[in-house]
Design an enzyme around this catalytic site. Structure first.
Site, short mmCIF file in Angstrom:
data_model
loop_
_atom_site.label_atom_id
_atom_site.label_comp_id
_atom_site.label_asym_id
_atom_site.label_seq_id
_atom_site.Cartn_x
_atom_site.Cartn_y
_atom_site.Cartn_z
N GLY A 1 15.15 -18.80 -70.67
CA GLY A 1 16.15 -18.10 -71.46
C GLY A 1 17.06 -19.05 -72.21
O GLY A 1 17.01 -20.28 -72.02
N ASP A 2 17.85 -18.49 -73.13
CA ASP A 2 18.87 -19.25 -73.88
C ASP A 2 18.27 -20.37 -74.73
O ASP A 2 18.87 -21.43 -74.91
CB ASP A 2 19.93 -19.84 -72.93
CG ASP A 2 20.58 -18.75 -72.09
OD1 ASP A 2 20.74 -17.63 -72.61
OD2 ASP A 2 20.90 -19.01 -70.92
N GLU A 3 17.09 -20.13 -75.28
CA GLU A 3 16.42 -21.13 -76.10
C GLU A 3 16.96 -21.14 -77.53
O GLU A 3 16.58 -22.01 -78.34
CB GLU A 3 14.91 -20.85 -76.15
CG GLU A 3 14.19 -20.93 -74.80
CD GLU A 3 14.19 -19.61 -74.05
OE1 GLU A 3 14.90 -18.66 -74.49
OE2 GLU A 3 13.48 -19.51 -73.04
N THR B 1 26.38 -14.64 -71.53
CA THR B 1 26.74 -13.37 -70.88
C THR B 1 27.74 -13.58 -69.75
O THR B 1 28.69 -12.82 -69.59
CB THR B 1 25.45 -12.69 -70.35
OG1 THR B 1 24.63 -12.39 -71.48
CG2 THR B 1 25.76 -11.40 -69.61
N GLY C 1 22.01 -12.58 -73.69
CA GLY C 1 23.14 -12.91 -74.55
C GLY C 1 22.60 -13.73 -75.70
O GLY C 1 22.15 -14.86 -75.51
N HIS C 2 22.55 -13.15 -76.89
CA HIS C 2 21.92 -13.80 -78.04
C HIS C 2 22.97 -14.09 -79.11
O HIS C 2 23.69 -13.18 -79.53
CB HIS C 2 20.82 -12.89 -78.62
CG HIS C 2 19.73 -12.58 -77.62
ND1 HIS C 2 18.86 -11.54 -77.74
CD2 HIS C 2 19.39 -13.20 -76.46
CE1 HIS C 2 18.03 -11.54 -76.71
NE2 HIS C 2 18.33 -12.53 -75.92
N THR D 1 22.76 -11.88 -63.21
CA THR D 1 23.90 -11.75 -64.11
C THR D 1 24.87 -10.66 -63.62
O THR D 1 25.91 -10.45 -64.23
CB THR D 1 23.42 -11.39 -65.53
OG1 THR D 1 22.66 -10.18 -65.45
CG2 THR D 1 22.57 -12.49 -66.13
N GLN E 1 15.43 -13.00 -72.44
CA GLN E 1 15.13 -13.98 -71.39
C GLN E 1 14.05 -14.97 -71.87
O GLN E 1 13.83 -15.09 -73.06
CB GLN E 1 14.68 -13.29 -70.09
CG GLN E 1 15.78 -12.56 -69.35
CD GLN E 1 16.07 -11.17 -69.89
OE1 GLN E 1 15.18 -10.36 -70.03
NE2 GLN E 1 17.32 -10.89 -70.17
N LYS F 1 16.99 -17.94 -79.14
CA LYS F 1 16.18 -16.85 -79.72
C LYS F 1 16.96 -16.06 -80.77
O LYS F 1 16.42 -15.71 -81.82
CB LYS F 1 15.72 -15.88 -78.61
CG LYS F 1 14.80 -16.51 -77.58
CD LYS F 1 14.44 -15.53 -76.49
CE LYS F 1 15.62 -15.08 -75.66
NZ LYS F 1 16.24 -16.12 -74.84
#
Ligand code: GDP
Ligand code: IMO
Ligand code: MG
Length: 432
Positions: free
Chosen positions: A12-14, A305, A40-41, A130, A225, A16
């Protein structure tokens, strides 16, 4: 071909959100197919930054239509808050622009209380969720006791359904976890309001998407994710509860197998992970501080997030190859290349070694036993120049170009784009 997919290839958190924002410029429909507001994007356009948890990141482009597919678990309170946030920022969100699948499941305060109670009961074995009620909502879905968006359409029955659901959960909270029960009357009253507000958005989104695809519209599926958090293919049990992988798109949207154009993987130039679980290339000390940042930049590695500091480490080429296979990736977008500026050398994990000295190019048993391996690194020269103003491949330092080519080689998939900052324009196209 009209259906394109964007997935995170790590935990995740790449980045995206920022990549979806770019790809959405050429998409008609932007759709989420898994997860909930655990995501969270972040999208940054000029000086405006949006943090999206449920609504597809492509909604920032005014020409797009956003869809929340049946594979999601949706907290209606979070959704309405996000809709208000966007509306206040001048992004229209109305039933013409946003559609919600009748078959998406609802997250209630009961699920959130259970998520927290279960985590507390796990003690040292905590997953580090989360706390958004994701696991319990998907558990209810699989147990066939969940509430769905469809239930919000029968205004006169919403109260009774929510009440019955909460009575069961309260029983579990009190007897099994000695936790506080949720206030049923208050939640019922809230859900009656949510039902009124959300009813105009609820349709059969699968039918709408099927028609759109048949008309040649371009649909972009936005994964939440990363695939190492996938319930089936991730580092179980330290995973989320949904199918994150590209193959989850069809179940999560309610469409048959349509021809897929690109399956793009968003890959950060280093690994990060929030929450517990194995992480072979994890770093600590000064190097970890360098990659994570201190929190002084908005892009530093602190959860979008939850605000938790993210664990960080070198890029793991073994897991990247795994991500390519599980998703059938056609290309990669490499994010945060700018963050590596200033390093003398950069390590990339190219294989795993077990206690007996055997080396593996791919993990022999998926990613379920990652803690048993030591990473084998290859070291690449770093570069000193600031990359944030670079917009053309030829202007990247040779060492940065070589790094990108090396990632292509170890991942077995071409890199189409690198990003050198969080803002929409901070990207460099990579020649074939
Ligand atoms: P997501 O969950 O994959 O959408 O990623 P997040 O939004 O949670 O975290 C990515 C963070 O990195 C956000 O703060 C982005 O604004 C930031 N970001 C994305 N791409 C880049 C990049 O190329 N360089 C820098 N410095 N930051 C980036
Ligand atoms: P985006 O879409 C990073 C992690 C949690 C925890 C595990 C299970 O922004 O990349 P859950 O609440 O889903 O039951 O937590 O999954 N997790 C994420 N980590 N980015 C995310 O989303 C995540 N969504 C869940 O930290 O380890
Ligand atoms: Mg995120």
């Amino acid at each position: 071909m009209p259906l394109n997919i964007l997935v995170g290839t790590q935990w995740g958190d790449e980045g995206k959100g920022r990549i979806v924002d770019l790809l959405s410029a050429r998409s008609d429909y932007v759709v989420r197919y898994n997860g909930g507001d655990n995501a969270g994007h972040t999208v940054t356009v000029d000086r405006q930054t949006f943090k999206l948890h449920l609504i597809p990141s492509g909604i920032i482009h005014p020409h797009t239509l956003g869809i929340l597919g049946n594979g999601l678990v949706i907290n209606p309170k979070s959704l309405l808050t996000e809709m208000d946030m966007l509306t206040n920022a001048g992004i229209a969100v109305n039933p013409q622009r946003l559609k919600i699948s009748y078959a998406a499941h609802l997250i209630t305060p009961g699920h959130i209380a259970l998520d927290k109670a279960k985590e507390a009961a796990r003690g040292k074995g905590q997953i580090g969720t989360t706390g958004r009620g994701i696991g319990p909502a998907y558990t209810d879905k699989a147990a066939r006791s969940g509430l769905r968006m469809y239930d919000l359409l029968s205004a006169d029955q919403v109260g009774a359904k929510v009440r019955a659901h909460l009575e069961l959960i309260n029983h579990q909270l009190v007897t099994q976890y000695t936790a506080e029960p949720v206030d049923i009357a208050a939640v019922v009253a809230d859900f009656e309001v949510y039902a009124q507000k959300l009813a105009p958005y609820i349709i059969d989104t699968g039918a709408l998407l099927d028609e759109a695809l048949n008309q040649g519209k371009v649909v972009l599926a936005e994964g939440a994710q990363g695939i190492l958090l996938d319930i089936d293919h991730g580092s179980y049990p330290f995973v989320t509860s949904s199918n994150v992988t590209a193959t989850g798109v069809f179940t999560g949207l309610g469409i048959g197998i349509h021809a897929v154009g690109k399956v793009t993987g968003a890959t950060k130039c280093f690994q990060s992970r929030v929450g517990a679980g194995p992480f072979p290339t994890e770093l600590d000390g000064e190097m970890a501080l360098f990659l994570r940042g201190t929190g002084s930049n908005p892009w530093d590695e602190f959860g979008t997030t939850t605000g938790r500091p993210r664990r960080v480490g070198w890029l793991d080429g073994v897991l990247l190859r795994y991500a390519r296979r599980i998703n059938g990736l056609t290309d990669l977008v490499l994010t945060k290349l700018d963050v590596l500026s200033g390093l003398r050398e950069i390590q990339v994990c190219v294989a795993y070694r077990d206690a007996g000295g055997n080396e593996y190019a791919v993990p022999p048993m998926g990613v379920c036993d990652l803690e048993t391996f030591q990473p084998v690194y290859e070291s690449l020269p770093g570069w000193q120049a600031d990359l944030t103003k670079v917009r053309q491949w030829k202007d990247l330092p040779e060492a940065a170009q070589n790094y990108v080519r090396f990632v292509e080689k170890i991942g077995g998939v071409p890199v189409s784009l690198v990003s050198v900052g969080p803002e929409r324009s901070q990207v460099v196209e990579v020649p074939a």
